[in-house]
Scaffold this motif. Sequence first.
Motif, short mmCIF file in Angstrom:
data_model
loop_
_atom_site.label_atom_id
_atom_site.label_comp_id
_atom_site.label_asym_id
_atom_site.label_seq_id
_atom_site.Cartn_x
_atom_site.Cartn_y
_atom_site.Cartn_z
N LYS A 23 0.80 -1.23 0.00
CA LYS A 23 0.00 0.00 0.00
C LYS A 23 0.84 1.28 0.00
O LYS A 23 0.40 2.29 -0.52
N ARG B 170 -19.57 -18.14 -20.36
CA ARG B 170 -19.00 -18.62 -19.10
C ARG B 170 -19.99 -18.55 -17.95
O ARG B 170 -19.74 -19.12 -16.89
N ASP B 187 -12.40 -22.22 -21.48
CA ASP B 187 -11.36 -21.38 -22.06
C ASP B 187 -10.37 -22.11 -22.95
O ASP B 187 -9.17 -21.86 -22.89
N ARG B 204 -6.08 -26.28 -23.06
CA ARG B 204 -6.28 -24.95 -22.49
C ARG B 204 -5.08 -24.55 -21.64
O ARG B 204 -4.36 -25.40 -21.13
N GLY B 208 -2.09 -19.46 -15.19
CA GLY B 208 -1.78 -18.17 -15.78
C GLY B 208 -1.06 -18.28 -17.12
O GLY B 208 -0.36 -17.38 -17.51
N GLN B 327 -4.01 -13.24 -20.25
CA GLN B 327 -4.75 -14.38 -19.69
C GLN B 327 -6.00 -13.94 -18.95
O GLN B 327 -7.07 -14.49 -19.15
N PHE C 37 -8.95 -13.36 -6.70
CA PHE C 37 -10.33 -12.93 -6.98
C PHE C 37 -11.24 -13.20 -5.78
O PHE C 37 -12.23 -12.50 -5.58
N LYS C 118 -14.59 -14.30 -9.33
CA LYS C 118 -15.07 -14.61 -10.68
C LYS C 118 -14.44 -15.88 -11.24
O LYS C 118 -15.05 -16.57 -12.02
N GLN C 119 -13.22 -16.17 -10.83
CA GLN C 119 -12.56 -17.40 -11.26
C GLN C 119 -11.31 -17.57 -10.40
O GLN C 119 -10.92 -16.66 -9.68
N ILE C 121 -7.19 -18.31 -10.18
CA ILE C 121 -6.07 -18.02 -11.09
C ILE C 121 -5.29 -19.26 -11.50
O ILE C 121 -4.53 -19.21 -12.45
N ASP C 124 -8.59 -20.83 -13.85
CA ASP C 124 -9.32 -19.86 -14.66
C ASP C 124 -10.62 -20.40 -15.24
O ASP C 124 -11.03 -20.02 -16.33
N ALA C 126 -13.92 -20.46 -13.87
CA ALA C 126 -15.14 -19.69 -13.59
C ALA C 126 -16.38 -20.57 -13.60
O ALA C 126 -17.46 -20.12 -13.93
N TYR C 143 -19.85 -11.97 -12.58
CA TYR C 143 -19.06 -10.75 -12.88
C TYR C 143 -19.69 -9.50 -12.26
O TYR C 143 -19.79 -8.45 -12.90
N LYS C 184 -12.91 -7.70 -9.60
CA LYS C 184 -12.09 -6.89 -8.70
C LYS C 184 -12.53 -5.42 -8.66
O LYS C 184 -12.18 -4.68 -7.75
N GLU C 185 -13.32 -5.01 -9.64
CA GLU C 185 -13.82 -3.63 -9.64
C GLU C 185 -14.78 -3.37 -8.47
O GLU C 185 -15.10 -2.23 -8.17
N GLU C 188 -12.09 -2.65 -2.75
CA GLU C 188 -10.67 -2.80 -2.48
C GLU C 188 -10.54 -3.57 -1.17
O GLU C 188 -10.94 -3.08 -0.12
N PRO C 189 -10.01 -4.80 -1.25
CA PRO C 189 -9.96 -5.61 -0.03
C PRO C 189 -9.17 -4.94 1.08
O PRO C 189 -8.16 -4.27 0.82
#
Lengths: 387, 394, 263
Positions: A23, B170, B187, B204, B208, B327, C37, C118-119, C121, C124, C126, C143, C184-185, C188-189
Amino acid sequence: MDYLLTEEQIMVRDLARKIAQEKVKPIAAELDAKDEFSWPLMKLLAESDLFGVYIEEKYGGMGGGILELCLVTEELSRACGGIAVSYAASALGTDPIILMGTEEQKQKYLPDLASGRKIAAFGLTEPNAGSDAGAMECTAKKDGDHYILNGTKHFITNGGEAETYTIIAMTDKTKGSRGASAFILEKGMPGFTFGKKEDKMGIRPSATRELVFTDCKVPKANLLGKEGQGFILAMKTFDMSRPGVAAQALGIAQGALDLALEYSRQRQQFGRPICSFQGIKFMLADMAAQTEAARGLVYGVARMIDSGNTKVTKESAMAKMFASDTAMRVTTDAVQIYGGYGYMKEYPVEKFMRDAKITQIYEGTNQILRDVIANNLIKESLAASKK
Amino acid sequence: MAIEVIQQKCVGCALCLKSCPFAAIEMVNKVAVIKDNCVACGACIESCKFDAIILRKHDEGVLPEEEYADVWVFGEQKKSVIQSVVYELLGEGKKLAQKRGQKLAVVLLGDKGIEKQAQKLIQRGADKVYVVESPELKNYQDETYTCVLTKLIKDYKPEIVLTGATSIGRSLIPRVAVNLKTGLTADCTGLDIDEEKGLLLQTRPAFGGNIMATIICPHRRPQMATVRHKVMKEAQIDLKYKGEIIKIDAKDFCLSACAKLIDIIEAIEETINLTEADIIVSGGRGIGNPENFKLIEEFAKTIGAAVGASRATVDAGWIPYSHQVGQTGKTVCPKIYFACGISGQIQHLVGMQSADIIIAINKDPDAPIFKIATYGIVGDIFEVLPALIKKFKK
Amino acid sequence: MNIIVCIKQVPDTTEVRINPETNTLIRDGVASIINPFDTYAIEEGLRLKERFGGKVTVITMGPPQAETALREAVSLGVDEAVLLSDRAFAGSDTLATSYALAMGIKKLGEVDVILCGKQAIDGDTAQVGPGIAIWLDMPQATYVKKIEDCKEESGKKVFRVHRMVEEGHEVLDVPLPCMLTVVKEINEPRMPSLKGMMRSKKAEIIKWSAADIQAEEENIGLDGSPTQVMRIFSPEQRKGGEMLHGEVHEIADRLQDVLKELI
């Protein structure tokens, strides 16, 4: 180096590191350019309970000590010395209340300071009383249930932003430094205003401001300790707070070292990374060893204080002096390793050099501290020879 | 099915530990032990030089008795316009259908009159178009679309169902897959048919984009996959192609939904659709600060390009997410891709490396982006871009 | 409001690589983290609690070490944490995972909202969030970038949410109970607090096995997973081309030359 920190201390350090790296670091350059106090970051530190690490649990703190305070300050400094000093200066303003506050005063002020709902500041320095604190001109005259304060304090970190101020003023000028007393002031007290905001070389996101007292009425209940104890309280406060400044310097040194090390691995000249040259290697080794030595000294003194030892003036001064001189050297070398880039504001390292300088100056210039250290050495030697 | 270690053969070399993508192997008393989080991917079997790891198949599982046939494509439409990802799916679906000796079909759901779009799908190689028309199907909604597609699959039993990996695809297809209790691979960037067993091979990126995985669904049908937009080539238009339109009465379906769509608000900022752009100019962390996107934008405007961005700049809040390439952002396939101040992390590369020409500008000669760039320029973007702007303005 | 947040512990994927020579994964020193996420889902859960009151429960399915992810969630202020862990869950794909999580959520009792990232990492996909919604027969919105408000409509609580789509965003009214996946929009965690970290150290993590949640054998683990990973390999790398050297104007000339047909 393993300093055998407790599980809680590691938790404190890691949390402070996370906040500093995630931060503070990304916006450090922006904060420096804007020269603006960052309430959002103070709020973040407050919500993470970091303001209370060194305050007793019964006042809403985490029950740690100076070492915890140092760990947080060091980590914050690694990202930004200005944010770190805003945090540490609140502790400086709080220390006198911890040291000499009555139970009532502690109950009234500590919980808000421990939670970070409010921050504190400490006011001793005056335009004509820097190293020579005894030359203070600010007066406090008793008037019934009140004291009337008149005068000016300057270069006050967190000035204007803090809610709670511990102020040293003369209640009896004829007694010299024995005529000084300490008071708890609140922002908004009648006659308490703020003067000039300073434009500083470094630690720019911290607020440094003048405090102006014009017939400022302070209730008698806000006297800290007894009349005449102000100067002693200030000295005892510095014994407690100097490891904090030392930790700030230590963090600045470490932050600059981190940058220099990374840069020296990436920067290629003569077809190889510059860290492979002996000239750079020697510099890196010296910087790392000096920083680690400073850390050992800082943590050592902090632990000494936390174990209840009150005779720490000499050690406290040593830690602050050594760590801040180290910070200046290490940051200067870090800029050197960056070469021409290091001199440019586009790169982060010059800010560390600017931030480091103040640590050699405030809370006792390093010249005054050498004087303090030597005086104590001579005193101890005398005492030993008499036995 | 499970991975097992033959204890007598295991020498404790720990090679398999390194091979496991899921950290599902540990050494206990110098013997490899498979942990609970093993997904039986088999990576360790290949890594073992002593044949000490085997895949034990409990029961082979049996395919459902009913006959499943045909390759289906979900005909995503917005405002009654067929989305281009559908044509990509038709191009790929055709190859799969031919390998299986089956028909290619599209499911087209929409408002009254959507049937008019069916011919476009046939021209792209669809042998059949299943059409369901109803005002309730005008816009995509999770519940109604799930209900219709589930029932159609149950009734007509396709062997393969493909959907675009779009926000609609999705959201919809995992619901349908759970309803049908069948497998779904998200994906995909590559599809093929295993010649021996006739299975759909679904490839797929995972982790990442750092590794690729090929996934199969051996015992349940249909085999379902979502496919990334702009990875496959669109089917060619053949005006003479003949196909059949099969209209199904909307009354056959339950079209009530709990969730209600109130409004669709189109973002104004996105003047150029990134995925459709022929030229893209992207900025990365190397541009220094958010203001410098103006330079990127100026260059993009000069050559009629869209503006893209790396994840780092989006994460730092320099530019909205809609510009992100990679990605976790958009996959793009432009003719020319300019990477300005982008180091070229793998997760960015997977989103843009199918561009015809990649031009990379970066200060760091060792930036990974140069390993894949058609043309690489080691230099300061603040010198190179203004020079290019000047040149191309002429 | 009973708020459930589903999370996953994942390796920090930016560090996972394949060694091109041995074709094996380089995983040395890769840390396990809460799927980034999902941290937005946790934060939104805490914010919903702050707005509407109630309780936030975080749930995950994974090996015993996934407990650390749950403790991290507790340090952020989550009230309760549930770990679904059992050898029988091993090898679950998204279908089996969504089933197990749905059964776990069922056992928790009354639910108003289920939040997921949302998914994840690492995969991926979802797919797990929407899957849970189907197993529990709930409406969903994916989303989601904003939960505007919660109002009563004919005795039912309804969330008004904004969900991101390619060309902008949709506004939806979703009745509770529902499943939302968040982007993520949305927020803010927050950072953990020291008091939260202390509490999380001592917090009791609820641990349930497959039998505890009455999961049917055929729906969990490898048996409940229709998909199989057949093989993994390194992505093919595009070959590099030509480096352009010289003065800036020379480079510009050269580029204009090669691109003139295209621009």
